[in-house]
Design a protein around this motif. Structure first.
Motif, short mmCIF file in Angstrom:
data_model
loop_
_atom_site.label_atom_id
_atom_site.label_comp_id
_atom_site.label_asym_id
_atom_site.label_seq_id
_atom_site.Cartn_x
_atom_site.Cartn_y
_atom_site.Cartn_z
N GLU A 71 0.89 -1.68 -0.44
CA GLU A 71 -0.27 -0.15 -0.04
C GLU A 71 1.12 1.50 0.22
N ASP A 89 -5.78 -0.92 -13.00
CA ASP A 89 -7.12 -1.16 -11.57
C ASP A 89 -6.95 -1.74 -10.93
N VAL A 93 -7.01 -1.80 -6.29
CA VAL A 93 -7.15 -2.13 -5.41
C VAL A 93 -6.58 -2.43 -4.82
N TYR A 94 -5.11 -2.27 -4.88
CA TYR A 94 -4.30 -3.04 -3.14
C TYR A 94 -3.60 -1.33 -2.43
N GLY A 95 -4.14 -0.01 -3.33
CA GLY A 95 -3.66 1.33 -2.34
C GLY A 95 -3.08 1.48 -3.37
N LYS A 212 -1.04 -8.60 1.12
CA LYS A 212 -2.48 -9.02 0.97
C LYS A 212 -3.02 -10.19 0.54
#
Lengths: 383, 383
Positions: A71, A89, A93-95, A212
């Protein structure tokens, strides 16, 4: 099926996937996994381990992003097609902060734009790039990109999903850090398996990251290698073993030269029918799919519909603003040059059904010299 | 193969997976997906949509966690086996706080422990529970759990991966919010597909969450339903269609009653050979796998090795502290009661090879009354 994946699957591969199953933790499965894992790296041009995931190519893209970055990291993303956009994209989503290097669809990314973006963002941790963009029919110069970032603290993550095996690809020699592939492209297999090869340089980073994701964690894959961390796609791995055998029999170099010859022939055939090739730079045209804009008055959506309903041939069209205007003729995997006569025969029949004027047989004539000559700059390959 | 998954795959299913492939965005594929999607919910006891993922069961577990909860949320996790522990591991990867309700291996979770944990943690957003724990041979009372949380702001997420089709499972009637399954268990298929059914109550929560996953995003699945957001496992979906047909032919209720009868017979057979059933509570024994502790002096690791090398039979043993002491005999999917004679025949031969004293034929004798009587409390089912 003349699409850029899924591709036609040879019966030899289909049937090996229909073998009686074995337990995925048995000694027999261990033998199969060892054999497959020994041979896979050659296809990627690497000496590193290649992990086999049970997912589509999109899953592999996510795996690479989730394992290599954290992140708030910043990455460059080459955006000149649908899959480049998907990479961005996924990163978001994972910052992860994305700096997109946008080039118009149909063009390859310019190395100067990449260098510029890099020098303006020296804190970037990686670059995400698609090798062969099936949405536009363009390849990005992954060799140049890899070599530029090789000695920098930037991981080069390459979606080679449709590019592998249809183009030369040398992960180690080019400095690619993560190379992704999928079974339903050059491997001539059904969809279901995805692959990730990871460089030593990437591992130095990965070791310090708690990804993650659990299912796609490369650390878990490494721990269980050559076996799988969770139930592997046993039937698909049987099919993979046969696929690799077939690829080795042909030879990797012969394989991508065959793709190149068929791509060049397809280009000539479409031009003969009045289409304009979408990718102006002949060196950056994909060997996976040929994209071309139809002559005025030809609705490609209608053409595709007739091809499918009247002749049972699946060819895809343009996406987004190119819907109805573009044809995308796929030629990846188990494609023989003679298959092109079928493809162009069907296209000519459909054009006649649509009442369009053209010289019958002109595409069949245009593709023959290429087949007799072979791909440009290479020996003739008998397939 | 007498393991709790992967299971024996009937030839009818294997061969339907070896059909010529079709494009995953074609009208033909749309028909297949519609047919499959219409019939799947019945198997889950729900009227909700069931999503088909290309992954192992672990991927489905991750999907549920990533979509239903957010970082810093708190969840209860029932922990009485290997897969319950995995649920907790996955939750922690996503930064979710876990309150584990631990019961000893071989026992089912006590509803009082769940109620206590809930009243001590009224801020929990969900409970993660495994229906049939293949590591221990226990089922948790998902019906009771679902009904308790039905009117509370807590999502009941159930790993029914090995429990579905081998046990009664009524998602809607029991108040289960997310039910997970996988192809290589009761579906009698090769590994590769995973399933998630999602309740209306869950959707009210999901709509407000931006899941930290792209590949497994339920919102993306909903957007593309009944088609797949990325390349689906086309060959596996062909196999799934055949699997559902076969299950419907047998009848869902007959299917789990068959599993119950075979489980009860396996229990009797093992007891006849001096094994002690690991799960004391007969009502909470899994129909998927029977776990039993060997009599003193019998090394199950050696037994398993002989079964595999001499008789080609795969049976699994205990994990962790039960290695060498436990036998886990699987009986899920395409298992016929007569198959048990093969399983026990091989076990008796191997026991003789090991020089152990027992009455030959005693296990074959012990299983027969159950087969003639049928599963306890149900009519005899002809399979």
């Amino acid at each position: 099926m003349a699409t850029p994946g899924p591709t036609y699957v040879p019966q030899e591969i289909l049937l090996s996937g229909a073998q009686e199953l074995i337990h995925h933790r048995s000694p027999h499965m261990e033998e199969v996994m060892k054999e497959v894992n020994e041979r896979l790296p050659v296809l990627f041009g690497t000496t590193q381990e290649v992990f086999i995931m049970l997912s589509s190519g999109t899953g592999a893209m996510e795996a690479a992003v989730a394992n290599c970055f954290q992140e708030k990291d910043k990455v460059l993303v080459v955006s000149n097609g649908y899959f480049g956009e998907r990479f961005a994209d996924i990163a978001r989503v994972y910052g992860i902060e994305t700096v997109e290097i946008v080039s118009p669809w149909g063009t390859s990314v310019d190395m100067h734009d990449i260098e510029k973006a890099y020098y303006e963002n020296l804190d970037v941790k990686g670059i995400l790039v698609v090798y062969s963009e099936t949405s536009t029919g363009v390849t990005n110069n992954v060799e140049e990109i890899g070599k530029f970032f090789r000695d920098k603290n930037v991981l080069v993550v390459v979606d080679a999903i449709s590019g592998l095996l249809s183009h030369d690809f040398q992960m180690d020699a080019w400095g690619v850090d993560v190379a992704l592939a999928a079974s339903h492209k050059g491997f001539m297999m059904p969809p279901g398996l995805a692959f990730a090869a990871i460089s030593k340089k990437a591992w130095l980073r990965l070791e310090h990251i708690n990804p993650k994701t659990y299912y796609f964690s490369f650390k878990r894959f490494k721990k269980f290698y050559p076996m799988s961390p969770s139930s592997p796609g046993v039937s698909l791995i049987f099919a993979l073993r046969t696929s690799i055998e077939m690829l080795m029999r042909e030879g990797i170099e012969s394989c991508y030269q065959r793709h190149q010859m068929i791509a060049e022939a397809t280009q000539k055939g479409l031009e003969a029918l009045g289409f304009e090739l979408f990718v102006a730079d002949s060196k950056r045209r994909s060997n996976t799919v040929t994209t071309a804009i139809a002559p005025p008055g030809l609705d490609t959506s209608r053409l595709i519909k007739i091809l499918s309903s009247q002749y049972g041939m699946t060819i895809t069209g343009g996406q987004g603003e190119f819907k109805g205007k573009m044809l995308r003729v796929g030629h990846i995997g188990s494609v023989d040059s003679l298959d092109l006569f079928t493809v162009f025969g069907a296209i000519e029949l459909a054009l006649t059904d649509m009442g369009l004027a053209f010289t019958k047989g002109s595409s069949a004539a245009a593709i023959q010299p290429i087949m007799q000559r072979g791909a440009s700059g290479v020996e003739i390959i008998s397939t």
